[in-house]
Design a protein around this motif. Sequence first.
Motif, PDB file in Angstrom:
ATOM      1  N   ARG A 182     -35.947   7.093 -36.493  1.00  0.00           N
ATOM      2  CA  ARG A 182     -34.881   7.446 -35.959  1.00  0.00           C
ATOM      3  C   ARG A 182     -34.207   8.452 -36.437  1.00  0.00           C
ATOM      4  O   ARG A 182     -33.633   9.453 -35.873  1.00  0.00           O
ATOM      5  CB  ARG A 182     -34.281   6.034 -35.450  1.00  0.00           C
ATOM      6  CG  ARG A 182     -32.866   6.389 -34.760  1.00  0.00           C
ATOM      7  CD  ARG A 182     -33.171   6.455 -33.209  1.00  0.00           C
ATOM      8  NE  ARG A 182     -33.767   5.392 -32.640  1.00  0.00           N
ATOM      9  CZ  ARG A 182     -33.735   5.227 -31.315  1.00  0.00           C
ATOM     10  NH1 ARG A 182     -33.117   5.971 -30.336  1.00  0.00           N
ATOM     11  NH2 ARG A 182     -34.176   4.229 -30.787  1.00  0.00           N
ATOM     12  N   ASP A 239     -41.665  12.259 -28.949  1.00  0.00           N
ATOM     13  CA  ASP A 239     -40.303  12.187 -29.494  1.00  0.00           C
ATOM     14  C   ASP A 239     -39.291  13.098 -29.059  1.00  0.00           C
ATOM     15  O   ASP A 239     -38.070  13.030 -28.815  1.00  0.00           O
ATOM     16  CB  ASP A 239     -40.346  12.106 -31.071  1.00  0.00           C
ATOM     17  CG  ASP A 239     -41.219  10.697 -31.293  1.00  0.00           C
ATOM     18  OD1 ASP A 239     -40.995   9.559 -30.948  1.00  0.00           O
ATOM     19  OD2 ASP A 239     -42.152  10.957 -31.938  1.00  0.00           O
ATOM     20  N   ASP A 241     -39.427  15.103 -26.256  1.00  0.00           N
ATOM     21  CA  ASP A 241     -39.315  14.839 -24.985  1.00  0.00           C
ATOM     22  C   ASP A 241     -38.163  13.797 -24.902  1.00  0.00           C
ATOM     23  O   ASP A 241     -37.114  14.110 -24.028  1.00  0.00           O
ATOM     24  CB  ASP A 241     -40.374  14.547 -24.069  1.00  0.00           C
ATOM     25  CG  ASP A 241     -41.179  15.707 -24.023  1.00  0.00           C
ATOM     26  OD1 ASP A 241     -41.051  16.796 -24.069  1.00  0.00           O
ATOM     27  OD2 ASP A 241     -42.649  15.206 -23.689  1.00  0.00           O
ATOM     28  N   TYR A 242     -38.349  12.894 -25.748  1.00  0.00           N
ATOM     29  CA  TYR A 242     -37.144  11.802 -25.537  1.00  0.00           C
ATOM     30  C   TYR A 242     -35.755  12.183 -25.822  1.00  0.00           C
ATOM     31  O   TYR A 242     -34.832  11.952 -25.268  1.00  0.00           O
ATOM     32  CB  TYR A 242     -37.324  10.591 -26.590  1.00  0.00           C
ATOM     33  CG  TYR A 242     -36.262   9.676 -27.012  1.00  0.00           C
ATOM     34  CD1 TYR A 242     -36.227   8.570 -26.154  1.00  0.00           C
ATOM     35  CD2 TYR A 242     -35.574   9.872 -28.147  1.00  0.00           C
ATOM     36  CE1 TYR A 242     -34.791   7.935 -26.310  1.00  0.00           C
ATOM     37  CE2 TYR A 242     -34.497   8.985 -28.244  1.00  0.00           C
ATOM     38  CZ  TYR A 242     -34.080   7.807 -27.282  1.00  0.00           C
ATOM     39  OH  TYR A 242     -33.095   7.089 -27.505  1.00  0.00           O
ATOM     40  N   TRP A 243     -35.615  13.191 -27.187  1.00  0.00           N
ATOM     41  CA  TRP A 243     -34.530  13.451 -27.469  1.00  0.00           C
ATOM     42  C   TRP A 243     -34.000  14.638 -26.247  1.00  0.00           C
ATOM     43  O   TRP A 243     -32.717  14.553 -26.163  1.00  0.00           O
ATOM     44  CB  TRP A 243     -34.545  14.189 -28.689  1.00  0.00           C
ATOM     45  CG  TRP A 243     -34.643  13.144 -29.759  1.00  0.00           C
ATOM     46  CD1 TRP A 243     -35.686  12.633 -30.502  1.00  0.00           C
ATOM     47  CD2 TRP A 243     -33.554  12.222 -30.284  1.00  0.00           C
ATOM     48  NE1 TRP A 243     -35.347  11.840 -31.403  1.00  0.00           N
ATOM     49  CE2 TRP A 243     -33.984  11.429 -31.106  1.00  0.00           C
ATOM     50  CE3 TRP A 243     -32.114  12.107 -30.054  1.00  0.00           C
ATOM     51  CZ2 TRP A 243     -33.339  10.453 -31.772  1.00  0.00           C
ATOM     52  CZ3 TRP A 243     -31.306  11.316 -30.584  1.00  0.00           C
ATOM     53  CH2 TRP A 243     -31.996  10.498 -31.584  1.00  0.00           C
TER      54      TRP A 243
END
Length: 305
Positions: A182, A239, A241-243
């Motif tokens: 994270r 990840d 894409d998540y952010w």
Amino acid sequence: MEIKTVAIIGLGAMGILYGSHLAKRIPQPDLRIIADQQRIDRYLKDAIFCNGQRCEFHYVTPEEKTSPADLILFTVKYSGLEDAIRAVKNQVGENTLILSALNGITSEAMIGEVYGHDKVLYSVAQGMDAVKEGNRLTYAHMGFLCFGDREPGSSSAKVKRVADFFTKMEFPYLVDTDMPKRLWGKLMLNVGVNQAVAVYGSNYGVIQKEGTARDTMIAAMREVIALAEKEGIDLTEADLDYWLGVLSQLSPEGKPSMRQDVEAGRYSEVELFAGIVIDLGKKYGIATPVNQSLYDQIKATEAGY
């Protein structure tokens, strides 16, 4: 052991945001804002406002003797971290827990070296779109604080203590069982959004739409993915894409901290973002041209202050 007393050091955007939220929910003496006397005098004279409301804070100098705080929140800039670590000495006791909401991947280790790694939970602030101008903070989204243990795969009693307190305080949070990843994900985000907005535009809107600024941001983030692999952190395109999804939820009119620094003529945290990427790139023999370019442009701006 229930958390009852909280100390916050750093009245930037996050410090005001978190402080104003907690001040409405716990007795005033139980929330301590740690600051030197000169800052306290200025805060009392000019006042501090959050979304138009005056904040009524209880201020404590580093020298003042108090009982240890149950929870300490570090919300300073990286440049002020070493001083802040010294300033909270009187707030740290046997059962004190510490969360650092600083950007980057180094603050937890620095605090742990002084007060013990067992006291420090890893944490990341996400989703806030606060803008601080002078002594006034405005925001549309408070975001949340994500935290967890230093070692992946665990969720300790210490994490539960903080989670129980935040639940009671109606403080938005998320417990993550892989905080190293994270932290690297948040570094990837900051390397992209903070630097791209600082160089190309005035607010989040410039990187939420297609164009050069967004392309540069994503390219800078991909350089972090390549380095994370070398550090044993499994960051992927998923990840990224998540952010990007996190960014899409922010107010287009909001501004990241680095852009606010540039507009105010303050020195930024570029060493914490592109600086670290460039250094790690040299360590592993990986080219980081996008971050080098952003670094050079931001440094050139700062040289003109």
